[in-house]
Design a protein around this motif. Structure first.
Motif, PDB file in Angstrom:
ATOM      1  N   SER A  62      33.155  13.652  45.914  1.00  0.00           N
ATOM      2  CA  SER A  62      32.394  14.045  47.091  1.00  0.00           C
ATOM      3  C   SER A  62      33.101  13.533  48.349  1.00  0.00           C
ATOM      4  CB  SER A  62      30.970  13.488  47.025  1.00  0.00           C
ATOM      5  OG  SER A  62      30.996  12.064  47.071  1.00  0.00           O
ATOM      6  N   ALA A  63      32.654  14.007  49.501  1.00  0.00           N
ATOM      7  CA  ALA A  63      33.299  13.586  50.742  1.00  0.00           C
ATOM      8  C   ALA A  63      32.320  13.673  51.896  1.00  0.00           C
ATOM      9  CB  ALA A  63      34.524  14.456  51.036  1.00  0.00           C
ATOM     10  N   LEU A  64      32.503  12.787  52.856  1.00  0.00           N
ATOM     11  CA  LEU A  64      31.868  12.914  54.157  1.00  0.00           C
ATOM     12  C   LEU A  64      32.869  13.561  55.103  1.00  0.00           C
ATOM     13  CD1 LEU A  64      30.311   9.363  54.718  1.00  0.00           C
ATOM     14  CD2 LEU A  64      29.162  11.400  53.845  1.00  0.00           C
ATOM     15  N   ILE A  65      32.359  14.175  56.155  1.00  0.00           N
ATOM     16  CA  ILE A  65      33.228  14.675  57.203  1.00  0.00           C
ATOM     17  C   ILE A  65      33.076  13.781  58.422  1.00  0.00           C
ATOM     18  CG2 ILE A  65      33.752  16.612  58.739  1.00  0.00           C
ATOM     19  CD1 ILE A  65      34.527  17.093  55.855  1.00  0.00           C
ATOM     20  N   ALA A  66      34.179  13.429  59.019  1.00  0.00           N
ATOM     21  CA  ALA A  66      34.166  12.676  60.268  1.00  0.00           C
ATOM     22  C   ALA A  66      35.138  13.348  61.234  1.00  0.00           C
ATOM     23  CB  ALA A  66      34.563  11.220  60.033  1.00  0.00           C
ATOM     24  N   ARG A  67      34.834  13.249  62.510  1.00  0.00           N
ATOM     25  CA  ARG A  67      35.710  13.841  63.518  1.00  0.00           C
ATOM     26  C   ARG A  67      36.466  12.736  64.251  1.00  0.00           C
ATOM     27  NH1 ARG A  67      33.069  18.419  67.003  1.00  0.00           N
ATOM     28  NH2 ARG A  67      33.184  19.324  64.894  1.00  0.00           N
ATOM     29  N   VAL A 114      38.292   7.423  68.440  1.00  0.00           N
ATOM     30  CA  VAL A 114      36.886   7.402  68.041  1.00  0.00           C
ATOM     31  C   VAL A 114      36.747   8.240  66.774  1.00  0.00           C
ATOM     32  CG1 VAL A 114      34.541   8.117  68.633  1.00  0.00           C
ATOM     33  CG2 VAL A 114      35.977   7.024  70.371  1.00  0.00           C
ATOM     34  N   LEU A 115      36.098   7.659  65.771  1.00  0.00           N
ATOM     35  CA  LEU A 115      35.810   8.365  64.524  1.00  0.00           C
ATOM     36  C   LEU A 115      34.297   8.546  64.441  1.00  0.00           C
ATOM     37  CD1 LEU A 115      37.250   9.431  61.892  1.00  0.00           C
ATOM     38  CD2 LEU A 115      36.462   7.299  60.819  1.00  0.00           C
ATOM     39  N   SER A 116      33.836   9.786  64.627  1.00  0.00           N
ATOM     40  CA  SER A 116      32.408  10.109  64.618  1.00  0.00           C
ATOM     41  C   SER A 116      32.027  10.603  63.233  1.00  0.00           C
ATOM     42  CB  SER A 116      32.120  11.178  65.679  1.00  0.00           C
ATOM     43  OG  SER A 116      30.761  11.547  65.688  1.00  0.00           O
ATOM     44  N   VAL A 117      31.035   9.965  62.623  1.00  0.00           N
ATOM     45  CA  VAL A 117      30.752  10.151  61.195  1.00  0.00           C
ATOM     46  C   VAL A 117      29.526  11.042  60.978  1.00  0.00           C
ATOM     47  CG1 VAL A 117      30.221   8.971  59.027  1.00  0.00           C
ATOM     48  CG2 VAL A 117      31.721   7.880  60.713  1.00  0.00           C
ATOM     49  N   ASP A 118      29.677  12.083  60.174  1.00  0.00           N
ATOM     50  CA  ASP A 118      28.570  12.946  59.774  1.00  0.00           C
ATOM     51  C   ASP A 118      27.957  12.407  58.480  1.00  0.00           C
ATOM     52  OD1 ASP A 118      27.344  15.009  61.077  1.00  0.00           O
ATOM     53  OD2 ASP A 118      28.737  16.561  60.443  1.00  0.00           O
ATOM     54  N   TYR A 119      27.177  11.333  58.603  1.00  0.00           N
ATOM     55  CA  TYR A 119      26.551  10.733  57.430  1.00  0.00           C
ATOM     56  C   TYR A 119      25.426  11.644  56.924  1.00  0.00           C
ATOM     57  CZ  TYR A 119      23.322   9.236  61.133  1.00  0.00           C
ATOM     58  OH  TYR A 119      22.465   9.212  62.208  1.00  0.00           O
TER      59      TYR A 119
END
Length: 319
Positions: A62-67, A114-119
């Motif tokens: 699985s994976a999260l997406i972060a920008r 900056v790493l913005s996390v889509d938790y």
């Protein structure tokens, strides 16, 4: 001080047109409403050097997406400090996209990546999913620092509202694991306690944007079993706040969470944490992402960005 003229005008407009509040909506409707609010009243997206949507892959596939954002004046291979950011939205709404304009402004003014996390969001993924995602994203960033040109020795965590809760909880968990020290924390009107009897909860419980019923709507979906005893839910219940990094806490004067944020600052200071409090007069919860409507939003983002730049600066060791 009463609500600012702009805050009063926004609230008058919202309540005059009878816009449904979060607790009157389905989860899908609430998410759409939140994104629309940010699109209409958020700041204009600034140009940055680059953005990259990065999959944070787990061992189970699985994976999260972060920008990942890099500031406009950064060279492509320059090693930068990193701020990991967790968006607000009551653990139920919000996304990387809803906070895109905010992260762009911060990245250019801090001079760091900056790493913005889509938790993961509740109710599909209730507590502790978001807490685990926040820790995973932070450890992932440390592991991949060289690959993405981060300096792991210059790492900070930040977030607004529920995201401030996640940043704080993650900092405490890293401390307890003996991880390398963070440089700073930036907590924007954070949720530090689920259950609270401090005066601001009642004073601003109705008519100030984040209503009592909406708070309950978020809490019930994040915590379907109703158990608020875990300190990872309410970090003010942690056994100690000692050894946290320098911390910036922003509160809004007309916010039901304001007194909880102030109580956190006072306790943190009493336990030796260099905690700085920025209280913004006349503002309501959520104002920081609404830079097109509130001039105070951009002023506060610029202020905390200058402070973060200082905390994340490279330390020169005398020869």
């Amino acid at each position: 001080m009463p609500l600012s003229d702009q805050a009063q005008a926004l609230l008058d407009m919202v309540y005059r047109v009878g816009a449904p509040r979060f607790h009157e909506l389905s989860v899908a409707q609430a998410r759409h409403s939140f994104e629309k609010l940010q699109f209409v009243f958020g700041g204009e997206p600034e140009a940055v050097a680059s953005t990259l949507d990065v999959p944070l892959s787990r061992t189970d596939g699985s994976a999260l997406i972060a920008r990942l954002y890099r500031p406009l004046d950064a060279a492509p291979t320059e090693v930068l400090p990193l701020l990991i950011y967790f968006h607000g939205g009551g653990w139920c709404v919000g996304s990387v996209q809803s906070h895109d304009a905010l992260c762009r402004r911060m990245v250019n003014r801090t001079g760091c990546a900056v790493l913005s996390v889509d938790y993961r969001l509740a109710p599909e993924h209730p507590f502790p999913a978001a807490v685990e995602d926040a820790l995973f994203a932070t450890e992932w960033a440390l592991t991949h620092a060289q690959e993405f040109a981060f300096d792991p020795a210059r790492l900070g965590l930040g977030g607004d509202s529920a995201g401030g809760n996640l940043a704080l909880v993650t900092a405490l968990r890293l401390r307890d694991r003996g991880a390398p020290a963070l440089r700073c924390l930036c907590l924007i009107y954070p949720c530090t306690e689920i259950e609270s009897s401090r005066p601001s909860r009642e004073a601003y419980a109705s008519g100030y944007f984040l209503d009592r019923e909406s708070l309950s709507w978020f809490f019930e979906r994040y915590l379907p079993d109703g158990d608020t005893s875990d300190w990872r839910v309410s970090p003010m219940r942690a056994h100690s706040l000692a050894d946290l990094p320098p911390t910036i806490v922003v509160t809004a004067e007309c916010d039901p969470l304001r007194d909880d944020g102030i109580a956190f600052v006072e306790r943190a200071r009493s336990e030796g944490v260099p905690a700085e409090h920025v209280d913004v007069a006349g503002m309501v919860h959520g104002f920081v992402t609404l830079g097109k409507w509130f001039p105070e939003a951009n002023e506060v983002v610029d202020l905390i960005s200058r402070k973060l730049r200082g905390h994340l600066a490279k330390v020169t060791v005398p020869e």
